[in-house]
Design a protein around this motif. Structure first.
Motif, PDB file in Angstrom:
ATOM      1  N   VAL A   1      25.381   8.296  53.502  1.00 26.72           N
ATOM      2  CA  VAL A   1      25.534   7.159  52.582  1.00 26.72           C
ATOM      3  C   VAL A   1      26.011   5.925  53.342  1.00 26.72           C
ATOM      4  CG1 VAL A   1      26.887   6.293  50.616  1.00 26.72           C
ATOM      5  CG2 VAL A   1      25.864   8.583  50.535  1.00 26.72           C
ATOM      6  N   GLU A   2      26.952   6.099  54.254  1.00 26.63           N
ATOM      7  CA  GLU A   2      27.430   4.962  55.052  1.00 26.63           C
ATOM      8  C   GLU A   2      26.296   4.379  55.894  1.00 26.63           C
ATOM      9  OE1 GLU A   2      30.731   6.664  57.154  1.00 26.63           O
ATOM     10  OE2 GLU A   2      31.982   6.694  55.345  1.00 26.63           O
TER      11      GLU A   2
ATOM     12  N   ARG B   1      27.285  14.095  54.144  1.00 25.41           N
ATOM     13  CA  ARG B   1      26.655  13.287  53.101  1.00 25.41           C
ATOM     14  C   ARG B   1      27.302  11.907  53.014  1.00 25.41           C
ATOM     15  NH1 ARG B   1      25.953  18.573  50.584  1.00 25.41           N
ATOM     16  NH2 ARG B   1      27.860  18.392  49.365  1.00 25.41           N
ATOM     17  N   ARG B   2      28.619  11.846  53.196  1.00 25.09           N
ATOM     18  CA  ARG B   2      29.266  10.525  53.222  1.00 25.09           C
ATOM     19  C   ARG B   2      28.739   9.711  54.398  1.00 25.09           C
ATOM     20  NH1 ARG B   2      33.862  13.536  52.134  1.00 25.09           N
ATOM     21  NH2 ARG B   2      34.661  13.193  54.236  1.00 25.09           N
TER      22      ARG B   2
ATOM     23  N   VAL C   1      25.184   3.990  42.654  1.00 29.46           N
ATOM     24  CA  VAL C   1      26.200   3.124  43.265  1.00 29.46           C
ATOM     25  C   VAL C   1      26.937   2.357  42.164  1.00 29.46           C
ATOM     26  CG1 VAL C   1      26.563   1.147  44.784  1.00 29.46           C
ATOM     27  CG2 VAL C   1      25.006   2.983  45.472  1.00 29.46           C
TER      28      VAL C   1
ATOM     29  N   LEU D   1      22.032  14.494  47.576  1.00 31.25           N
ATOM     30  CA  LEU D   1      22.299  13.082  47.293  1.00 31.25           C
ATOM     31  C   LEU D   1      21.292  12.503  46.294  1.00 31.25           C
ATOM     32  CD1 LEU D   1      23.260  11.877  50.880  1.00 31.25           C
ATOM     33  CD2 LEU D   1      24.801  12.089  48.901  1.00 31.25           C
TER      34      LEU D   1
ATOM     35  N   LEU E   1      29.516  13.543  47.327  1.00 33.96           N
ATOM     36  CA  LEU E   1      30.196  12.787  48.382  1.00 33.96           C
ATOM     37  C   LEU E   1      31.377  13.528  48.989  1.00 33.96           C
ATOM     38  CD1 LEU E   1      30.065   9.242  46.783  1.00 33.96           C
ATOM     39  CD2 LEU E   1      28.639  10.166  48.620  1.00 33.96           C
TER      40      LEU E   1
ATOM     41  N   LEU F   1      20.005   3.628  49.220  1.00 32.57           N
ATOM     42  CA  LEU F   1      20.984   3.876  48.172  1.00 32.57           C
ATOM     43  C   LEU F   1      20.344   3.624  46.821  1.00 32.57           C
ATOM     44  CD1 LEU F   1      24.236   2.290  49.636  1.00 32.57           C
ATOM     45  CD2 LEU F   1      23.532   4.690  49.647  1.00 32.57           C
TER      46      LEU F   1
ATOM     47  N   VAL G   1      22.612   9.322  44.192  1.00 30.18           N
ATOM     48  CA  VAL G   1      23.283   8.462  45.169  1.00 30.18           C
ATOM     49  C   VAL G   1      22.241   7.759  46.035  1.00 30.18           C
ATOM     50  CG1 VAL G   1      24.916   8.391  47.093  1.00 30.18           C
ATOM     51  CG2 VAL G   1      25.317   9.956  45.182  1.00 30.18           C
ATOM     52  N   VAL G   2      21.149   8.475  46.336  1.00 30.38           N
ATOM     53  CA  VAL G   2      20.058   7.887  47.114  1.00 30.38           C
ATOM     54  C   VAL G   2      18.745   8.084  46.367  1.00 30.38           C
ATOM     55  CG1 VAL G   2      21.232   8.325  49.317  1.00 30.38           C
ATOM     56  CG2 VAL G   2      19.517   9.939  48.495  1.00 30.38           C
TER      57      VAL G   2
ATOM     58  N   ALA H   1      24.028   2.421  53.642  1.00 27.33           N
ATOM     59  CA  ALA H   1      24.645   1.183  53.147  1.00 27.33           C
ATOM     60  C   ALA H   1      24.239  -0.001  54.022  1.00 27.33           C
ATOM     61  CB  ALA H   1      26.165   1.326  53.109  1.00 27.33           C
TER      62      ALA H   1
END
Length: 110
Positions: free
Chosen positions: A16-17, A12-13, A71, A47, A7, A66, A52-53, A20
Motif C-alpha cells: 500500500v505504501e 501488505r502495508r 482509502v 488487498l 493492513l 489504491l 484497498v487496491v 501510494a
C-alpha cells in the motif's frame, strides 16, 4: 476481510505504501519484496477483496493502484478518531501548560 485485517500484515502495508506513490504492475510490486511472485499475488488478492487496491489490465500486465473507495473509508475512520481524541489532547495540553502552583507546606510532625 476488513481493511484493518488486510493492513495488519507488514507486507501488505508495504504494498500500500508503494502504491501510494503511484500505480505499479504486479511485477514491479514483486521486485520490491523478498518473497515469491505467488505470495505477492496472494497479498494483492487480499488487498483487492478488502477494497484497498484495484486492478486494471493493460495488455498482458496487471496494474494495481489504491482504491479510492477503500482509502476514503479508512480516512473517515481516522477522522472519527481525531474528532474523539483532539479535544482530549487539547485539554491535556492546556492542563500541562498551566503554571505550577505553590508547593504545599509540610506539617511538622511531633
Amino acid at each position: 476481510m476488513s481493511i484493518f485485517a488486510a493492513l495488519a500484515d507488514p507486507t501488505r502495508r508495504g504494498i500500500v505504501e508503494s502504491l501510494a506513490r503511484g500505480a505499479l504492475s504486479s511485477g514491479e510490486i514483486a521486485e520490491r519484496f523478498d518473497i515469491s511472485a505467488s505470495a505477492i499475488s496472494q497479498h494483492l488478492k487480499v488487498l483487492r477483496e478488502a477494497q484497498v487496491v484495484r486492478v486494471r489490465a493493460e495488455a498482458q500486465r496487471r496494474i494495481y493502484e489504491l482504491d479510492p473507495h477503500g482509502v476514503a473509508e479508512l480516512s473517515r475512520w481516522v477522522e472519527e478518531l481525531k474528532g474523539f481524541w483532539a479535544p482530549r489532547f487539547d485539554a491535556l495540553e492546556a492542563e500541562l501548560r498551566k503554571p505550577a502552583g505553590r508547593p504545599r507546606k509540610r506539617r511538622k510532625e511531633k
